[in-house]
Design an enzyme around this catalytic site. Sequence first.
Site, mmCIF file in Angstrom:
data_model
loop_
_atom_site.group_PDB
_atom_site.id
_atom_site.type_symbol
_atom_site.label_atom_id
_atom_site.label_comp_id
_atom_site.label_asym_id
_atom_site.label_seq_id
_atom_site.Cartn_x
_atom_site.Cartn_y
_atom_site.Cartn_z
ATOM 1 N N CYS A 97 -12.215 -10.006 3.737
ATOM 2 C CA CYS A 97 -11.929 -9.673 5.142
ATOM 3 C C CYS A 97 -12.813 -9.641 6.135
ATOM 4 O O CYS A 97 -12.570 -9.637 7.251
ATOM 5 C CB CYS A 97 -11.262 -8.243 5.072
ATOM 6 S SG CYS A 97 -10.036 -8.221 3.778
ATOM 7 N N HIS A 149 -11.000 -5.960 12.105
ATOM 8 C CA HIS A 149 -10.248 -6.288 11.160
ATOM 9 C C HIS A 149 -8.931 -5.531 10.801
ATOM 10 O O HIS A 149 -8.949 -4.277 10.982
ATOM 11 C CB HIS A 149 -11.016 -6.390 9.551
ATOM 12 C CG HIS A 149 -10.050 -6.663 8.475
ATOM 13 N ND1 HIS A 149 -8.915 -7.615 8.313
ATOM 14 C CD2 HIS A 149 -10.019 -5.721 7.339
ATOM 15 C CE1 HIS A 149 -8.365 -7.360 7.180
ATOM 16 N NE2 HIS A 149 -9.161 -6.433 6.649
ATOM 17 N N ASN A 155 -1.838 -7.097 6.706
ATOM 18 C CA ASN A 155 -3.339 -7.254 6.589
ATOM 19 C C ASN A 155 -3.437 -8.476 5.850
ATOM 20 O O ASN A 155 -3.017 -8.876 4.852
ATOM 21 C CB ASN A 155 -3.807 -6.146 5.474
ATOM 22 C CG ASN A 155 -5.399 -6.152 5.094
ATOM 23 O OD1 ASN A 155 -5.776 -7.503 5.131
ATOM 24 N ND2 ASN A 155 -5.972 -5.118 4.756
HETATM 25 O O1 UT7 Z 1 -8.660 -5.574 4.016
HETATM 26 C C1 UT7 Z 1 -9.727 -5.211 3.143
HETATM 27 C C2 UT7 Z 1 -10.006 -3.700 3.262
HETATM 28 N N1 UT7 Z 1 -8.878 -2.934 2.894
HETATM 29 C C3 UT7 Z 1 -8.643 -1.706 3.347
HETATM 30 O O2 UT7 Z 1 -9.386 -1.559 4.286
HETATM 31 C C4 UT7 Z 1 -7.722 -0.864 2.799
HETATM 32 C C5 UT7 Z 1 -8.251 0.675 2.707
HETATM 33 N N2 UT7 Z 1 -7.340 1.674 2.252
HETATM 34 C C6 UT7 Z 1 -5.907 1.947 2.883
HETATM 35 O O3 UT7 Z 1 -5.553 1.282 3.776
HETATM 36 C C7 UT7 Z 1 -5.436 2.979 2.278
HETATM 37 O O4 UT7 Z 1 -6.120 3.520 1.150
HETATM 38 C C8 UT7 Z 1 -3.825 2.607 1.509
HETATM 39 C C9 UT7 Z 1 -3.053 2.364 2.660
HETATM 40 C C10 UT7 Z 1 -4.124 1.397 0.827
HETATM 41 C C11 UT7 Z 1 -3.376 3.749 1.106
HETATM 42 O O5 UT7 Z 1 -3.250 4.720 1.660
HETATM 43 P P1 UT7 Z 1 -3.860 6.449 1.529
HETATM 44 O O6 UT7 Z 1 -3.642 7.288 2.633
HETATM 45 O O7 UT7 Z 1 -5.396 6.017 0.985
HETATM 46 O O8 UT7 Z 1 -2.936 6.723 -0.104
HETATM 47 P P2 UT7 Z 1 -3.720 7.264 -1.219
HETATM 48 O O9 UT7 Z 1 -3.908 6.332 -2.122
HETATM 49 O O10 UT7 Z 1 -4.655 8.337 -0.950
HETATM 50 O O11 UT7 Z 1 -2.159 8.145 -1.786
HETATM 51 C C12 UT7 Z 1 -1.740 9.084 -1.131
HETATM 52 C C13 UT7 Z 1 -0.398 9.630 -1.937
HETATM 53 C C14 UT7 Z 1 -0.578 9.862 -3.471
HETATM 54 O O12 UT7 Z 1 0.320 10.823 -3.776
HETATM 55 P P3 UT7 Z 1 -0.202 12.329 -3.976
HETATM 56 O O13 UT7 Z 1 -1.251 12.187 -5.103
HETATM 57 O O14 UT7 Z 1 -0.718 12.656 -2.639
HETATM 58 O O15 UT7 Z 1 1.106 12.866 -4.446
HETATM 59 C C15 UT7 Z 1 -0.103 8.467 -4.014
HETATM 60 O O16 UT7 Z 1 0.422 8.565 -5.034
HETATM 61 O O17 UT7 Z 1 0.401 8.617 -1.544
HETATM 62 C C16 UT7 Z 1 1.076 8.150 -2.929
HETATM 63 N N3 UT7 Z 1 1.046 6.679 -2.685
HETATM 64 C C17 UT7 Z 1 2.250 6.011 -2.369
HETATM 65 N N4 UT7 Z 1 3.288 6.589 -2.012
HETATM 66 C C18 UT7 Z 1 4.416 5.736 -1.675
HETATM 67 C C19 UT7 Z 1 0.254 5.561 -3.008
HETATM 68 N N5 UT7 Z 1 0.690 4.506 -2.457
HETATM 69 C C20 UT7 Z 1 1.954 4.763 -2.366
HETATM 70 C C21 UT7 Z 1 2.899 3.876 -1.832
HETATM 71 N N6 UT7 Z 1 4.261 4.515 -1.573
HETATM 72 N N7 UT7 Z 1 2.582 2.451 -1.854
#
Ligand code: UT7
Length: 334
Positions: free
Chosen positions: A123, A259, A290
Amino acid sequence: MSAPIKAPEGAPFARILATGSYRPSRVVTNDEICQTIDSSDEWIRERSGITERRWAGDDETVATMSAAAAEKALAAAGLASQDVDVIIVATCTHPYQTPSAASEVASMIGVPTAAAVDISAACAGFAYGLSMAQDMIRGGSAGHVLLIGAEKLSAFTDIYDRSTAFIFADGAGAVVVGPSSTPAISPVVWGGDGDQLQAINMTQNWVDFKANGFDIFPTISMNGQQVFRWAVSEMTRVCRESLDTAGVTVEDLDAFIPHQANNRITDALVRALELPDSVAVARDIITTGNTSAASIPLAMDRMLASGEIHQGGNALLVGFGAGLVFASEVVTLP
Ligand code: UT7
């Protein structure tokens, strides 16, 4: 004594002359994504900002999308493909180990004699390539560089993986970089953190794919939280250093084009950098997803076309991703 070797002579400065983009026609909604992962439209919008994204069809490849974006950028610059000396494609999803996407593009746009090379900086690829293009022009190894960020991430995304399926998308953005009599691209601030190699990687390499009987097709996996934390903390520092290196402050900015990784990362950077309300902030992720190396030139092209930003304004760019690697410049908008 042997004859002295002639030193290269370049232009005093380099600038982005024009932009172009290609967005695949197929719109993929969050509801469609939720057919294969346990998620919801609401969750995806809240956590990433994405409402829809574009996925390429079978006939839309990294190379065809690149060529289409490149032709628009060349036309906007008033140049012919024959004016291009070097083609750089920043991509991590060109499906051939060799030859490069850039060589395919060279053939497609009718300039097979151009130097052609792909760069793999995920990226951050476009921001890496911009610095390399500027160095080529100032160093005398190119007059005009066609720099393209292009991805078909849908081909390497596991649609059943809820940590990646909703985020990645496809498209291509191109710029023509050429000589300038005044500075228009700042010195790059770049680097990485190779100790976080595993934060974004492939589930398998091609050799293991073969050795394991072609069982699990290699797809991109990501520790989202780890990357998110790194992006917010490190990119704030990188952006500040980039502004300092360019000799400008946030008050001198017209646009911030990071990005398009996650709208919440963009929000956090805008807050940490204390950007004035007058700075236009790229939000292309909302309808584009993305698109890795393509995201910055896609956003820039759309913002220029819509009149949100204007020729001659200053834009802070920052790319970051797998490696982990990053690069940032301040540029004068074309
Ligand atoms: O482009 C290259 C670089 N990439 C990036 O910069 C991406 C960076 N990361 C992100 O953008 C975020 O981490 C994501 C959008 C990928 C994920 O968002 P998040 O707020 O970090 O989610 P998380 O992994 O902390 O998960 C939060 C909650 C969890 O549930 P609990 O444990 O709080 O009950 C996950 O199980 O959301 C749950 N979860 C989902 N729920 C619905 C994780 N993925 C999903 C999903 N749909 N797809």
